[in-house]
Structures are given as structure tokens and as C-alpha cells.
Enzyme design. Structure first.
Site, PDB file in Angstrom:
ATOM      1  N   GLY A   1       2.506  -6.106   7.549  1.00  0.00           N
ATOM      2  CA  GLY A   1       1.416  -5.246   7.989  1.00  0.00           C
ATOM      3  C   GLY A   1       0.549  -4.747   6.856  1.00  0.00           C
ATOM      4  O   GLY A   1      -0.675  -4.802   6.920  1.00  0.00           O
ATOM      5  N   ASP A   2       1.173  -4.222   5.786  1.00  0.00           N
ATOM      6  CA  ASP A   2       0.409  -3.708   4.646  1.00  0.00           C
ATOM      7  C   ASP A   2       0.995  -4.177   3.322  1.00  0.00           C
ATOM      8  O   ASP A   2       0.901  -3.502   2.309  1.00  0.00           O
ATOM      9  CB  ASP A   2       0.334  -2.181   4.689  1.00  0.00           C
ATOM     10  N   GLU A   3       1.594  -5.363   3.339  1.00  0.00           N
ATOM     11  CA  GLU A   3       2.111  -5.981   2.124  1.00  0.00           C
ATOM     12  C   GLU A   3       1.367  -7.282   1.849  1.00  0.00           C
ATOM     13  O   GLU A   3       0.886  -7.937   2.776  1.00  0.00           O
ATOM     14  CB  GLU A   3       3.608  -6.261   2.242  1.00  0.00           C
TER      15      GLU A   3
ATOM     16  N   ILE B   1       0.848  -1.190   0.000  1.00  0.00           N
ATOM     17  CA  ILE B   1       0.000   0.000   0.000  1.00  0.00           C
ATOM     18  C   ILE B   1       0.883   1.239   0.000  1.00  0.00           C
ATOM     19  O   ILE B   1       1.852   1.325   0.754  1.00  0.00           O
ATOM     20  CB  ILE B   1      -0.934  -0.001   1.225  1.00  0.00           C
TER      21      ILE B   1
END
Length: 296
Positions: A216-218, A174
């Protein structure tokens, strides 16, 4: 009939009782906890997601190892390849073509895996199904847990290598999650992470494709049987879908974009580690290009 894919919603309630639901549950082996509801008259059990209805992720299982088929008294099991062992409750079955009727609680041994056949009521079937979700799925996105995804990756890579077919890998990140967290709080940020996982999962509903939340955001995805060019098309669809999506919760709206790197077996690597590294390097090229980009 496969238990995997991009995203599967967790069941939150049981509406029926007393209804028989024939199913198989993996009690032992790489696919521990996998749940297969049996609804068709004939089903192939094997390791190839393109050839089998019940996919057993076990390198010792043949692409088409056995068949389940409906008889007047219920479901029966038979082998489909000469010399490939199938045991029922510890007893080796006869040669292919000789079927044996299954009873509730029977255990099917194929390769290193043990599957239990059950004809229990709706409540127990739902219990097994939800247990499968809890063991194998990420709570936030519904995608595979990292451990389960890695096993799928290894199995799919071996299957594609054996048949000389490509396998592509996506690494996605993201672009502006910190801005969302700073502007609207971490609860909305967490919601965005989950929703993007759902979008990716929905676009991976084809047989054999799956994804995980890598960090976490991958996110990481595998696309068996897709060339580099085909995988770039899938990545672009994901990028475009997220760019135009509005993430809204409790009357607060946010927008974001995603960067994606693509790598393909065998040109970019021949192992899970090499392909992950190559896709990660492509992801950083997309980031350096300004984000909201697909790179190879």
C-alpha cells in the site's frame, strides 16, 4: 530506447493521425507488451540495458543479439554474433552481416521472444504504447507493476552476476501515512502515495533502474551496477527530496517523510528473495531509529 525506467506517464489522447511510426512490440516472451518506437538510424537489439537500445528481457537473448538499421527502403535487420539464431517469420536468417529488409507485420524471433515490426499509423502505434502501460504499470504511481518488476529484478540480477557487477536494492516505507489519512482523508493519502512513486520514478530515470509499489505505501527499487555506497547516496537523495516536498491537492497540503533500507548483491544476498529480505531488515532498522532515515 528501453521501455522501462522509474516512471512513464500514460498517454491520455492522440493528437496526430496518418503519421507512420515504425515500432516493435513484444508479442511473446518475458517482456510481453513492451513497445519500442524506432527513430534512430542504427539500433542494437539485445538483453543488456547498458549495451542495447532495444532491450529484450529474455535470458536466451545475447547482450548484443541483432541490429536494426535504416536503408533507403525502410529498416533492415541483421545478426551481430556468429551462431546466434535469429528467425524472421519463422525462417532462420543467414549468418551475421547479411541484412534483410523488414516489412509491416514481420515477426522477429530471438531467444524465447517474438517481436512484431510495424509501420502503422499514429493511432495504432499509440494503441500499442498505451497497452504496454496498462499491462506493465501501476495505475497510481506509474511505476512497474509488481509482476513486471519481479521479472526485471530476476533478469538484472542474472546479468549482473554473469559479469561480476553489483546490484543494489532499496525498500522504502512512508513514515506517517496514517496521520495524513486521519487528518485529511484517504483520498489525500492515496495522492501522497502516488506522488512519492512519481518522485522515486523520476530519480530512477537512469538506464536499468526501476521501482514498484511493493504494498500500500511501500516501494522497492533495483539499482543495477551500483555499489552499496552509491545506492546509499541514491536512497539519501530520495529521502531528502520527500522530506522537503509539499503534497498539495484541492488546497489541502501535507508533509511526510520516508524510511529506506539498502541491500547489495552479492554481500547481502544472491537471490531476489534474499536481497529483498535484507533490504526489508535494513528498512526496519531505519524505522526503529525514528524514521526519515536511510539504513544498510
Amino acid at each position: 530506447m528501453t521501455p522501462y525506467g522509474g516512471y512513464v506517464s500514460l498517454h491520455t489522447g492522440i493528437e496526430k493521425t496518418g503519421v507512420n511510426r515504425p515500432h516493435l512490440v513484444v508479442l511473446q516472451g518475458p517482456g510481453l507488451g513492451d513497445f519500442f518506437e524506432i527513430t534512430d538510424d542504427e539500433l542494437v537489439l539485445g538483453s543488456d540495458p547498458f549495451a542495447a537500445d532495444i532491450v529484450v528481457r529474455d535470458v536466451e537473448v545475447e547482450p548484443r543479439h541483432a541490429e536494426l538499421y535504416r536503408e533507403p527502403g525502410g529498416y533492415a535487420l541483421r545478426g551481430v554474433q556468429t551462431g546466434k539464431t535469429i528467425a524472421l517469420n519463422g525462417e532462420v536468417m543467414e549468418e551475421p552481416g547479411c541484412g534483410q529488409l523488414l516489412s509491416d507485420g514481420d515477426r522477429i524471433h530471438v531467444g524465447d521472444s517474438v517481436l512484431e515490426f510495424s509501420h502503422q499509423d499514429e493511432i495504432k502505434a499509440c494503441f500499442y504504447e498505451q497497452l504496454h502501460q496498462l499491462v506493465n504499470r501501476d495505475y497510481l504511481t506509474g511505476l512497474f507493476s509488481k509482476g513486471r518488476f519481479d521479472r526485471e529484478f530476476e533478469h538484472s540480477l542474472e546479468a549482473m552476476a554473469d559479469e561480476g557487477r553489483p546490484l543494489s536494492v532499496l525498500m522504502a516505507d512512508i513514515d506517517s501515512l496514517k496521520k495524513i489519512n486521519d487528518a485529511h482523508g484517504h483520498l489525500l493519502g492515496e495522492f501522497v502515495v502516488g506522488e512519492i512513486g512519481h518522485i522515486i520514478g523520476t530519480l530512477h530515470e537512469e538506464e536499468g533502474r526501476c521501482a514498484t509499489r511493493f504494498g500500500g505505501d511501500e516501494y522497492q527499487s533495483i539499482l543495477p551496477d551500483l555499489s552499496k555506497q552509491e545506492a546509499l547516496g541514491v536512497a539519501e537523495e530520495i529521502r531528502s527530496r520527500i522530506e522537503t516536498h509539499t503534497f498539495e491537492r484541492d488546497d489541502v497540503a501535507a508533509a511526510t517523510t520516508i524510511s529506506i533500507g539498502v541491500a547489495t548483491y552479492p554481500e547481502d544476498g544472491t537471490t531476489r528473495q534474499e536481497l529483498t529480505h535484507a533490504a526489508d531488515a535494513a528498512l526496519y532498522r531505519a524505522k526503529r531509529a525514528g524514521g526519515n532515515t536511510v539504513s544498510e
